[in-house]
Design an enzyme around this catalytic site. Sequence first.
Site, PDB file in Angstrom:
ATOM      1  N   GLY A   8       6.297   5.509  -8.103  1.00  0.00           N
ATOM      2  CA  GLY A   8       5.617   5.444  -6.805  1.00  0.00           C
ATOM      3  C   GLY A   8       6.427   4.678  -5.781  1.00  0.00           C
ATOM      4  N   THR A  10       8.270   5.759  -3.465  1.00  0.00           N
ATOM      5  CA  THR A  10       8.222   6.352  -2.121  1.00  0.00           C
ATOM      6  C   THR A  10       6.904   6.036  -1.407  1.00  0.00           C
ATOM      7  N   ASP A  13       3.257   0.739  -1.350  1.00  0.00           N
ATOM      8  CA  ASP A  13       3.497  -0.463  -2.156  1.00  0.00           C
ATOM      9  C   ASP A  13       4.878  -0.425  -2.802  1.00  0.00           C
ATOM     10  N   SER A 123      -7.431  -1.029  -9.360  1.00  0.00           N
ATOM     11  CA  SER A 123      -7.999  -0.972  -8.005  1.00  0.00           C
ATOM     12  C   SER A 123      -9.421  -1.508  -7.942  1.00  0.00           C
ATOM     13  N   GLU A 125     -11.586  -0.107  -6.406  1.00  0.00           N
ATOM     14  CA  GLU A 125     -12.480   1.060  -6.490  1.00  0.00           C
ATOM     15  C   GLU A 125     -13.153   1.141  -7.861  1.00  0.00           C
ATOM     16  N   TYR A 147     -11.362   9.278  -8.608  1.00  0.00           N
ATOM     17  CA  TYR A 147     -10.258   8.308  -8.518  1.00  0.00           C
ATOM     18  C   TYR A 147     -10.648   7.000  -9.198  1.00  0.00           C
ATOM     19  N   ARG A 189      -5.066   2.932   8.865  1.00  0.00           N
ATOM     20  CA  ARG A 189      -3.909   3.564   9.521  1.00  0.00           C
ATOM     21  C   ARG A 189      -4.381   4.679  10.451  1.00  0.00           C
ATOM     22  N   GLY A 209     -15.825   8.685   9.695  1.00  0.00           N
ATOM     23  CA  GLY A 209     -17.032   8.789   8.872  1.00  0.00           C
ATOM     24  C   GLY A 209     -17.832   7.499   8.912  1.00  0.00           C
ATOM     25  N   PRO A 277     -19.197  12.059  -0.873  1.00  0.00           N
ATOM     26  CA  PRO A 277     -20.358  12.382  -1.722  1.00  0.00           C
ATOM     27  C   PRO A 277     -20.995  11.132  -2.325  1.00  0.00           C
ATOM     28  N   ALA A 278     -20.179  10.118  -2.580  1.00  0.00           N
ATOM     29  CA  ALA A 278     -20.706   8.825  -3.053  1.00  0.00           C
ATOM     30  C   ALA A 278     -19.824   7.758  -2.423  1.00  0.00           C
TER      31      ALA A 278
HETATM   32  P1  NDP Z   1       0.656   5.752  -1.993  1.00  0.00           P
HETATM   33  O1  NDP Z   1      -0.284   6.890  -1.965  1.00  0.00           O
HETATM   34  O2  NDP Z   1       1.279   5.285  -0.727  1.00  0.00           O
HETATM   35  O3  NDP Z   1       1.846   6.076  -3.030  1.00  0.00           O
HETATM   36  C1  NDP Z   1       1.619   6.781  -4.206  1.00  0.00           C
HETATM   37  C2  NDP Z   1       2.951   7.035  -4.883  1.00  0.00           C
HETATM   38  O4  NDP Z   1       2.728   7.749  -6.116  1.00  0.00           O
HETATM   39  C3  NDP Z   1       3.935   7.884  -4.070  1.00  0.00           C
HETATM   40  O5  NDP Z   1       5.229   7.385  -4.239  1.00  0.00           O
HETATM   41  C4  NDP Z   1       3.815   9.255  -4.734  1.00  0.00           C
HETATM   42  O6  NDP Z   1       4.965  10.043  -4.603  1.00  0.00           O
HETATM   43  C5  NDP Z   1       3.651   8.812  -6.184  1.00  0.00           C
HETATM   44  N1  NDP Z   1       3.143   9.873  -7.051  1.00  0.00           N
HETATM   45  C6  NDP Z   1       2.027  10.606  -6.903  1.00  0.00           C
HETATM   46  N2  NDP Z   1       1.890  11.481  -7.914  1.00  0.00           N
HETATM   47  C7  NDP Z   1       2.950  11.301  -8.732  1.00  0.00           C
HETATM   48  C8  NDP Z   1       3.372  11.875  -9.944  1.00  0.00           C
HETATM   49  N3  NDP Z   1       2.695  12.865 -10.533  1.00  0.00           N
HETATM   50  N4  NDP Z   1       4.503  11.415 -10.535  1.00  0.00           N
HETATM   51  C9  NDP Z   1       5.223  10.445  -9.947  1.00  0.00           C
HETATM   52  N5  NDP Z   1       4.895   9.851  -8.777  1.00  0.00           N
HETATM   53  C10 NDP Z   1       3.760  10.276  -8.187  1.00  0.00           C
HETATM   54  O7  NDP Z   1      -0.128   4.544  -2.705  1.00  0.00           O
HETATM   55  P2  NDP Z   1      -0.001   2.954  -2.445  1.00  0.00           P
HETATM   56  O8  NDP Z   1       1.408   2.581  -2.354  1.00  0.00           O
HETATM   57  O9  NDP Z   1      -0.951   2.567  -1.378  1.00  0.00           O
HETATM   58  O10 NDP Z   1      -0.631   2.404  -3.797  1.00  0.00           O
HETATM   59  C11 NDP Z   1       0.186   2.134  -4.949  1.00  0.00           C
HETATM   60  C12 NDP Z   1      -0.699   2.117  -6.187  1.00  0.00           C
HETATM   61  O11 NDP Z   1      -1.675   1.096  -6.064  1.00  0.00           O
HETATM   62  C13 NDP Z   1      -1.482   3.394  -6.439  1.00  0.00           C
HETATM   63  O12 NDP Z   1      -1.592   3.549  -7.843  1.00  0.00           O
HETATM   64  C14 NDP Z   1      -2.839   3.122  -5.842  1.00  0.00           C
HETATM   65  O13 NDP Z   1      -3.821   3.917  -6.467  1.00  0.00           O
HETATM   66  C15 NDP Z   1      -2.984   1.655  -6.173  1.00  0.00           C
HETATM   67  N6  NDP Z   1      -3.813   0.860  -5.281  1.00  0.00           N
HETATM   68  C16 NDP Z   1      -3.584   0.863  -3.942  1.00  0.00           C
HETATM   69  C17 NDP Z   1      -4.322   0.051  -3.100  1.00  0.00           C
HETATM   70  C18 NDP Z   1      -4.109   0.044  -1.619  1.00  0.00           C
HETATM   71  O14 NDP Z   1      -5.007  -0.436  -0.901  1.00  0.00           O
HETATM   72  N7  NDP Z   1      -2.974   0.498  -1.122  1.00  0.00           N
HETATM   73  C19 NDP Z   1      -5.351  -0.877  -3.651  1.00  0.00           C
HETATM   74  C20 NDP Z   1      -5.485  -0.807  -5.091  1.00  0.00           C
HETATM   75  C21 NDP Z   1      -4.724   0.024  -5.869  1.00  0.00           C
HETATM   76  P3  NDP Z   1       5.162  11.054  -3.329  1.00  0.00           P
HETATM   77  O15 NDP Z   1       5.779  10.207  -2.261  1.00  0.00           O
HETATM   78  O16 NDP Z   1       6.077  12.071  -3.894  1.00  0.00           O
HETATM   79  O17 NDP Z   1       3.814  11.573  -2.960  1.00  0.00           O
HETATM   80  P1  GDR Z   2     -10.501   3.501   0.026  1.00  0.00           P
HETATM   81  O1  GDR Z   2      -9.690   3.710   1.381  1.00  0.00           O
HETATM   82  O2  GDR Z   2     -11.364   4.659  -0.294  1.00  0.00           O
HETATM   83  O3  GDR Z   2     -11.138   2.144   0.118  1.00  0.00           O
HETATM   84  O4  GDR Z   2      -9.308   3.490  -1.043  1.00  0.00           O
HETATM   85  P2  GDR Z   2      -9.958   4.600   2.682  1.00  0.00           P
HETATM   86  O5  GDR Z   2      -9.145   3.979   3.748  1.00  0.00           O
HETATM   87  O6  GDR Z   2      -9.756   6.049   2.413  1.00  0.00           O
HETATM   88  O7  GDR Z   2     -11.527   4.377   2.985  1.00  0.00           O
HETATM   89  C1  GDR Z   2     -12.059   3.096   3.277  1.00  0.00           C
HETATM   90  C2  GDR Z   2     -13.467   3.228   3.797  1.00  0.00           C
HETATM   91  O8  GDR Z   2     -13.440   3.787   5.117  1.00  0.00           O
HETATM   92  C3  GDR Z   2     -14.478   4.751   5.236  1.00  0.00           C
HETATM   93  N1  GDR Z   2     -14.140   5.716   6.278  1.00  0.00           N
HETATM   94  C4  GDR Z   2     -13.082   6.540   6.274  1.00  0.00           C
HETATM   95  N2  GDR Z   2     -12.058   6.662   5.391  1.00  0.00           N
HETATM   96  C5  GDR Z   2     -11.091   7.568   5.672  1.00  0.00           C
HETATM   97  N3  GDR Z   2     -10.056   7.690   4.834  1.00  0.00           N
HETATM   98  N4  GDR Z   2     -11.131   8.358   6.803  1.00  0.00           N
HETATM   99  C6  GDR Z   2     -12.155   8.268   7.710  1.00  0.00           C
HETATM  100  O9  GDR Z   2     -12.182   8.982   8.695  1.00  0.00           O
HETATM  101  C7  GDR Z   2     -13.165   7.308   7.440  1.00  0.00           C
HETATM  102  N5  GDR Z   2     -14.282   6.921   8.099  1.00  0.00           N
HETATM  103  C8  GDR Z   2     -14.864   5.971   7.385  1.00  0.00           C
HETATM  104  C9  GDR Z   2     -14.565   5.372   3.842  1.00  0.00           C
HETATM  105  O10 GDR Z   2     -15.796   6.062   3.679  1.00  0.00           O
HETATM  106  C10 GDR Z   2     -14.392   4.137   2.971  1.00  0.00           C
HETATM  107  O11 GDR Z   2     -15.624   3.510   2.786  1.00  0.00           O
HETATM  108  C11 GDR Z   2      -8.119   2.763  -0.788  1.00  0.00           C
HETATM  109  C12 GDR Z   2      -6.949   3.494  -1.445  1.00  0.00           C
HETATM  110  O12 GDR Z   2      -5.749   2.863  -1.073  1.00  0.00           O
HETATM  111  C13 GDR Z   2      -7.077   3.471  -2.957  1.00  0.00           C
HETATM  112  O13 GDR Z   2      -5.894   4.020  -3.543  1.00  0.00           O
HETATM  113  C14 GDR Z   2      -7.244   2.020  -3.393  1.00  0.00           C
HETATM  114  O14 GDR Z   2      -7.400   1.960  -4.792  1.00  0.00           O
HETATM  115  C15 GDR Z   2      -8.438   1.383  -2.694  1.00  0.00           C
HETATM  116  O15 GDR Z   2      -8.239   1.450  -1.297  1.00  0.00           O
HETATM  117  C16 GDR Z   2      -8.611  -0.085  -3.078  1.00  0.00           C
END
Ligand code: NDP
Ligand code: GDR
Length: 335
Positions: A8, A10, A13, A123, A125, A147, A189, A209, A277-278
Amino acid sequence: MPTALITGITGQDGSYLAEFLLGQGYQVIGMVRRASVVTLDRIEHIQDKITLVQGDLLDQICLVRILQEYRPDEIYNLAAQSFVPTSWHQPILTGEVTALGATRMLEGMRTVLPSARYYQASSSEMFGKVREVPQSESTPFYPRSPYGAAKVYAHWITVNYRESYGLHATSGILFNHGSPRRGLEFVERKISHGVAAIKLGLADNLPLGNLKARRDMGFAGDHVRAMWLMLQQEKPDDYVVATGETHSIREICEVAFSRLGLDYEDYVVRDERFFRPAEVDLLVGDPSKAGRVLGWEPVVTFTELIHMMVDSDLKLLQSGVQMPDVTEMTTLKRR
Ligand code: NDP
Ligand code: GDR
């Protein structure tokens, strides 16, 4: 020189962790999956300092080969299908990558490199419909999405490989964290980019949402430091990484819009397609164990984070960079 493998790399994190580990003197190996167009935007600036290797969490054999070839001291398993709404559209893929991907890597480590140290990106979540407030390492899980369920599996398989085989396998339960490198579909973002687009006359409104949901939101650059600290401990364990504060999505809007002198109520429109949905209504972590054992604490505050993201998106759009609109294709029909 210690070697770290990051899956991950790219992602958001992965890019911050790679920077951090380079600063600590590591050789960094990043696993990248094959794509018809490779997007290395987040790691372009460090590409000449790291080694990229093709691989995929879906392919057990390639993981074994990578471990055999590079023999990392530390393995950071950050790769995942990480967007919650997509997990309802693609529940099987989410399970394969986010859940079983961890088993594939742990199984590879067990057979090839049992002395390595493993970090699992767990996470908040997993807490879902929360059983207590704030959430700590001992709070029971109640995931609310494919997820969240996949992450619960990956968490428990990490604990099981630790307890069954004595592996140094650690699970970091991280709460939400953003940055200017956050994917565009995640809410903070989407908001920072939306505000900047409205300010520059490139958009009229921002469809969102559920504004009532509350999240514990930190800065990715702070949270990745905790990942490394966890693997420097003699014993593997589980740690909550959070700020200890919670903010509603509405508050993110208020802070982001007012940064550019705008009132969010004039621009944010309710769009049913972005409801889930939830829902996970309230997340707030108790990071006291990470503070006590790891000496970790966040540096960037909630307001500083949102300002940093808005400022960065304003600059990005002013420089003429257009980001593809990914939010439309991730919408869910309300059930
Ligand atoms: P991103 O979605 O930014 O990055 C996910 C990464 O996983 C990308 O590099 C993606 O590659 C790679 N990936 C996806 N599928 C595969 C696969 N089949 N094989 C190899 N690589 C793959 O996530 P974050 O950096 O935000 O998060 C990092 C980790 O932390 C994740 O596991 C996320 O679930 C977890 N997490 C994140 C939180 C957050 O708030 N950011 C909070 C808690 C946990 P590609 O670029 O090719 O898509
Ligand atoms: P989350 O992040 O589900 O917490 O997972 P997300 O930013 O998608 O949603 C956060 C909250 O915002 C509400 N929301 C919306 N969300 C999105 N994406 N788009 C909208 O338009 C919108 N409007 C309201 C959502 O309902 C939700 O309650 C993230 C990811 O980084 C996971 O990979 C990680 O594990 C958890 O944070 C901790």
